[in-house]
Design a protein around this motif. Structure first.
Motif, PDB file in Angstrom:
ATOM      1  N   ASP A 177       0.944  -1.259   0.030  1.00 46.76           N
ATOM      2  CA  ASP A 177       0.045  -0.063  -0.064  1.00 46.76           C
ATOM      3  C   ASP A 177       0.788   1.494  -0.034  1.00 46.76           C
ATOM      4  OD1 ASP A 177      -2.283  -1.647  -0.098  1.00 46.76           O
ATOM      5  OD2 ASP A 177      -2.242  -1.632   2.221  1.00 46.76           O
ATOM      6  N   GLY A 178       1.787   1.208  -0.579  1.00 49.69           N
ATOM      7  CA  GLY A 178       2.928   2.488  -0.736  1.00 49.69           C
ATOM      8  C   GLY A 178       3.826   2.667   0.414  1.00 49.69           C
ATOM      9  N   GLU A 179       3.699   1.842   1.308  1.00 46.56           N
ATOM     10  CA  GLU A 179       4.410   1.837   2.655  1.00 46.56           C
ATOM     11  C   GLU A 179       5.489   0.947   2.668  1.00 46.56           C
ATOM     12  OE1 GLU A 179       4.167   4.528   4.408  1.00 46.56           O
ATOM     13  OE2 GLU A 179       2.461   5.486   3.489  1.00 46.56           O
ATOM     14  N   PHE A 180       6.667   1.231   3.238  1.00 50.56           N
ATOM     15  CA  PHE A 180       7.807   0.358   3.537  1.00 50.56           C
ATOM     16  C   PHE A 180       7.831  -0.046   4.945  1.00 50.56           C
ATOM     17  CE2 PHE A 180       9.362   2.082  -0.473  1.00 50.56           C
ATOM     18  CZ  PHE A 180       9.995   0.918  -1.101  1.00 50.56           C
ATOM     19  N   ASP A 181       8.131  -1.182   5.405  1.00 46.37           N
ATOM     20  CA  ASP A 181       8.190  -1.500   6.639  1.00 46.37           C
ATOM     21  C   ASP A 181       8.788  -3.044   6.888  1.00 46.37           C
ATOM     22  OD1 ASP A 181       8.182  -1.372   9.471  1.00 46.37           O
ATOM     23  OD2 ASP A 181       5.823  -0.687   9.596  1.00 46.37           O
ATOM     24  N   TYR A 182       8.692  -3.414   8.134  1.00 45.11           N
ATOM     25  CA  TYR A 182       9.679  -4.798   8.459  1.00 45.11           C
ATOM     26  C   TYR A 182       8.482  -5.666   8.870  1.00 45.11           C
ATOM     27  CZ  TYR A 182      14.068  -2.357   8.471  1.00 45.11           C
ATOM     28  OH  TYR A 182      15.211  -1.737   8.220  1.00 45.11           O
ATOM     29  N   ILE A 183       8.449  -6.893   8.280  1.00 49.07           N
ATOM     30  CA  ILE A 183       7.272  -7.886   9.124  1.00 49.07           C
ATOM     31  C   ILE A 183       8.438  -8.991   9.500  1.00 49.07           C
ATOM     32  CG2 ILE A 183       5.678  -7.373   7.496  1.00 49.07           C
ATOM     33  CD1 ILE A 183       6.409  -9.802   5.702  1.00 49.07           C
ATOM     34  N   PRO A 184       7.867  -9.741  10.709  1.00 45.63           N
ATOM     35  CA  PRO A 184       8.575 -10.864  11.068  1.00 45.63           C
ATOM     36  C   PRO A 184       8.630 -11.910  10.286  1.00 45.63           C
ATOM     37  CG  PRO A 184       6.598 -10.585  12.205  1.00 45.63           C
ATOM     38  CD  PRO A 184       6.682  -9.405  11.342  1.00 45.63           C
ATOM     39  N   ALA A 185       9.605 -12.743  10.058  1.00 43.62           N
ATOM     40  CA  ALA A 185       9.773 -14.016   9.490  1.00 43.62           C
ATOM     41  C   ALA A 185      10.415 -15.210  10.163  1.00 43.62           C
ATOM     42  CB  ALA A 185      10.600 -13.564   8.263  1.00 43.62           C
ATOM     43  N   ALA A 186       9.960 -16.232   9.938  1.00 44.77           N
ATOM     44  CA  ALA A 186      10.233 -17.597  10.373  1.00 44.77           C
ATOM     45  C   ALA A 186      11.668 -18.108  10.008  1.00 44.77           C
ATOM     46  CB  ALA A 186       9.283 -18.582  10.355  1.00 44.77           C
ATOM     47  N   SER A 187      11.906 -18.062   8.613  1.00 41.13           N
ATOM     48  CA  SER A 187      13.224 -18.377   8.034  1.00 41.13           C
ATOM     49  C   SER A 187      13.370 -17.438   6.555  1.00 41.13           C
ATOM     50  CB  SER A 187      13.004 -19.814   7.710  1.00 41.13           C
ATOM     51  OG  SER A 187      11.920 -20.012   6.640  1.00 41.13           O
ATOM     52  N   PRO A 188      14.613 -17.652   6.315  1.00 45.36           N
ATOM     53  CA  PRO A 188      15.218 -16.617   5.023  1.00 45.36           C
ATOM     54  C   PRO A 188      14.398 -17.117   3.837  1.00 45.36           C
ATOM     55  CG  PRO A 188      16.957 -17.523   6.349  1.00 45.36           C
ATOM     56  CD  PRO A 188      16.092 -18.229   7.055  1.00 45.36           C
ATOM     57  N   LEU A 189      14.107 -16.316   3.042  1.00 42.56           N
ATOM     58  CA  LEU A 189      13.391 -16.668   1.586  1.00 42.56           C
ATOM     59  C   LEU A 189      14.265 -17.192   0.987  1.00 42.56           C
ATOM     60  CD1 LEU A 189      10.650 -15.693   0.582  1.00 42.56           C
ATOM     61  CD2 LEU A 189      11.968 -14.050  -0.623  1.00 42.56           C
ATOM     62  N   GLU A 190      13.651 -18.344   0.211  1.00 46.37           N
ATOM     63  CA  GLU A 190      14.410 -19.059  -0.797  1.00 46.37           C
ATOM     64  C   GLU A 190      13.942 -18.508  -2.277  1.00 46.37           C
ATOM     65  OE1 GLU A 190      13.515 -23.149  -0.393  1.00 46.37           O
ATOM     66  OE2 GLU A 190      14.145 -23.278   1.740  1.00 46.37           O
ATOM     67  N   TYR A 191      15.278 -18.285  -3.089  1.00 49.53           N
ATOM     68  CA  TYR A 191      14.994 -17.957  -4.279  1.00 49.53           C
ATOM     69  C   TYR A 191      16.102 -18.427  -5.233  1.00 49.53           C
ATOM     70  CZ  TYR A 191      18.180 -14.477  -2.288  1.00 49.53           C
ATOM     71  OH  TYR A 191      19.007 -13.674  -1.575  1.00 49.53           O
ATOM     72  N   GLU A 192      15.990 -18.222  -6.538  1.00 48.43           N
ATOM     73  CA  GLU A 192      17.034 -18.633  -7.592  1.00 48.43           C
ATOM     74  C   GLU A 192      18.051 -17.708  -7.508  1.00 48.43           C
ATOM     75  OE1 GLU A 192      17.375 -20.143 -12.124  1.00 48.43           O
ATOM     76  OE2 GLU A 192      15.377 -19.247 -11.357  1.00 48.43           O
ATOM     77  N   TYR A 193      19.432 -18.051  -7.684  1.00 43.99           N
ATOM     78  CA  TYR A 193      20.446 -17.160  -7.712  1.00 43.99           C
ATOM     79  C   TYR A 193      20.952 -16.813  -8.980  1.00 43.99           C
ATOM     80  CZ  TYR A 193      20.996 -18.580  -2.722  1.00 43.99           C
ATOM     81  OH  TYR A 193      20.733 -18.758  -1.405  1.00 43.99           O
ATOM     82  N   ASN A 194      21.369 -15.563  -9.390  1.00 45.78           N
ATOM     83  CA  ASN A 194      21.963 -15.352 -10.518  1.00 45.78           C
ATOM     84  C   ASN A 194      23.348 -15.890 -10.572  1.00 45.78           C
ATOM     85  OD1 ASN A 194      20.127 -13.550 -11.861  1.00 45.78           O
ATOM     86  ND2 ASN A 194      20.581 -11.904 -10.386  1.00 45.78           N
ATOM     87  N   THR A 195      24.118 -16.124 -11.795  1.00 52.56           N
ATOM     88  CA  THR A 195      25.148 -16.692 -12.030  1.00 52.56           C
ATOM     89  C   THR A 195      25.845 -16.024 -13.338  1.00 52.56           C
ATOM     90  OG1 THR A 195      24.348 -18.551 -13.527  1.00 52.56           O
ATOM     91  CG2 THR A 195      24.762 -18.813 -10.996  1.00 52.56           C
ATOM     92  N   ASP A 196      25.323 -14.892 -13.776  1.00 51.11           N
ATOM     93  CA  ASP A 196      25.908 -14.266 -14.780  1.00 51.11           C
ATOM     94  C   ASP A 196      27.291 -13.521 -14.440  1.00 51.11           C
ATOM     95  OD1 ASP A 196      24.575 -12.516 -13.397  1.00 51.11           O
ATOM     96  OD2 ASP A 196      23.252 -11.556 -15.031  1.00 51.11           O
ATOM     97  N   TYR A 197      27.066 -13.092 -13.352  1.00 46.70           N
ATOM     98  CA  TYR A 197      28.735 -12.336 -13.031  1.00 46.70           C
ATOM     99  C   TYR A 197      29.644 -13.167 -12.836  1.00 46.70           C
ATOM    100  CZ  TYR A 197      27.580 -13.681  -8.115  1.00 46.70           C
ATOM    101  OH  TYR A 197      27.448 -14.484  -6.910  1.00 46.70           O
ATOM    102  N   LEU A 198      29.487 -14.574 -12.483  1.00 45.63           N
ATOM    103  CA  LEU A 198      30.328 -15.625 -12.188  1.00 45.63           C
ATOM    104  C   LEU A 198      30.962 -16.018 -13.477  1.00 45.63           C
ATOM    105  CD1 LEU A 198      28.883 -17.823  -9.487  1.00 45.63           C
ATOM    106  CD2 LEU A 198      30.441 -16.014  -9.312  1.00 45.63           C
TER     107      LEU A 198
END
Length: 227
Positions: free
Chosen positions: A155-176
């Protein structure tokens, strides 16, 4: 004559060493270029100040460099394509790895949905609306003590929310891949101009050596040359 030749050969050898040790000319990210978070602890700051840490950038994703200062770079992350929104801030120069190409996937575009449970007071109703789902745009994470938080937009606002574990996502490799190619070219490849200069220098050294040796008078029999 011999001493002069030694000095000449020493200078020529030093020039050859400098030519072979010359940098490969890899371009660094200028203003408007990209830099990657090649470590997991690259911070995004609100100001040029360590106390203004907002979140850690998603590992292997990029910021666009707007301007470079002595210690910090002015950068932006994400873009204004709904539901995402560009955010401007700062990163430490020594934490970023500049690249000389435009990444195909510079930003992590990720939305997360969180379910909240509301307390039920009394026994009225069947409890159909005691859970609420909310969707946020994910920017990064940070720990506060042992507690993990996500930095998000809603809703146009930045803030923090609590999380149970780090987010999983795909990594970039192009720079390697680019770094590997650049390293190979820098160690194994020389430009045509560099090769020409090296050849000329070698020919010059040999030519001077031949002239010196031809012009050297033979020593009288029984005498010994001292170096």
């Amino acid at each position: 004559m011999i001493a002069g030749m030694k000095r000449f050969l020493s200078v020529a050898a030093a020039l050859l060493v400098l030519l072979f040790a010359a940098p490969s000319g890899r371009a660094h990210a200028a203003e408007g270029g990209y830099a990657v978070a090649a470590a997991r602890d690259v911070w995004f700051y609100a100001r040029e100040d360590e106390s203004s840490r907002l979140f850690q950038l998603p590992f292997s994703y990029y910021v666009r460099v707007l301007a470079e200062g002595e210690t910090y770079c002015s950068v932006e992350y994400l873009d204004d394509v709904p539901p995402y929104r560009k955010i401007q801030g700062y990163c430490r120069k020594d934490a970023l790895t500049p690249v000389d190409f435009v990444p195909a996937r510079p930003y992590l575009r990720r939305e997360i949905t969180v379910e909240y449970s509301l307390p039920q007071k009394g026994g009225l109703g069947e409890g159909k609306f005691l859970t609420v789902e909310r969707t946020f745009v994910y920017y990064g994470q940070r720990y506060e003590g042992s507690a993990l938080y996500f930095y998000v937009l809603a809703d146009g606002e930045f803030d923090y929310i609590p999380a149970a574990s780090p987010l999983e996502y795909e990594y970039n490799t192009d720079y390697l891949e680019t770094a590997a190619v650049t390293s190979h070219e820098g160690s194994a490849g020389l430009s045509a101009a560099e090769i020409a200069i090296i050849c000329i220098a070698c020919v010059a050294v040999v030519g001077v050596a031949v002239l010196v040796l031809r012009g050297k008078k033979p020593l009288p029999e029984g005498e010994r040359a001292e170096f």
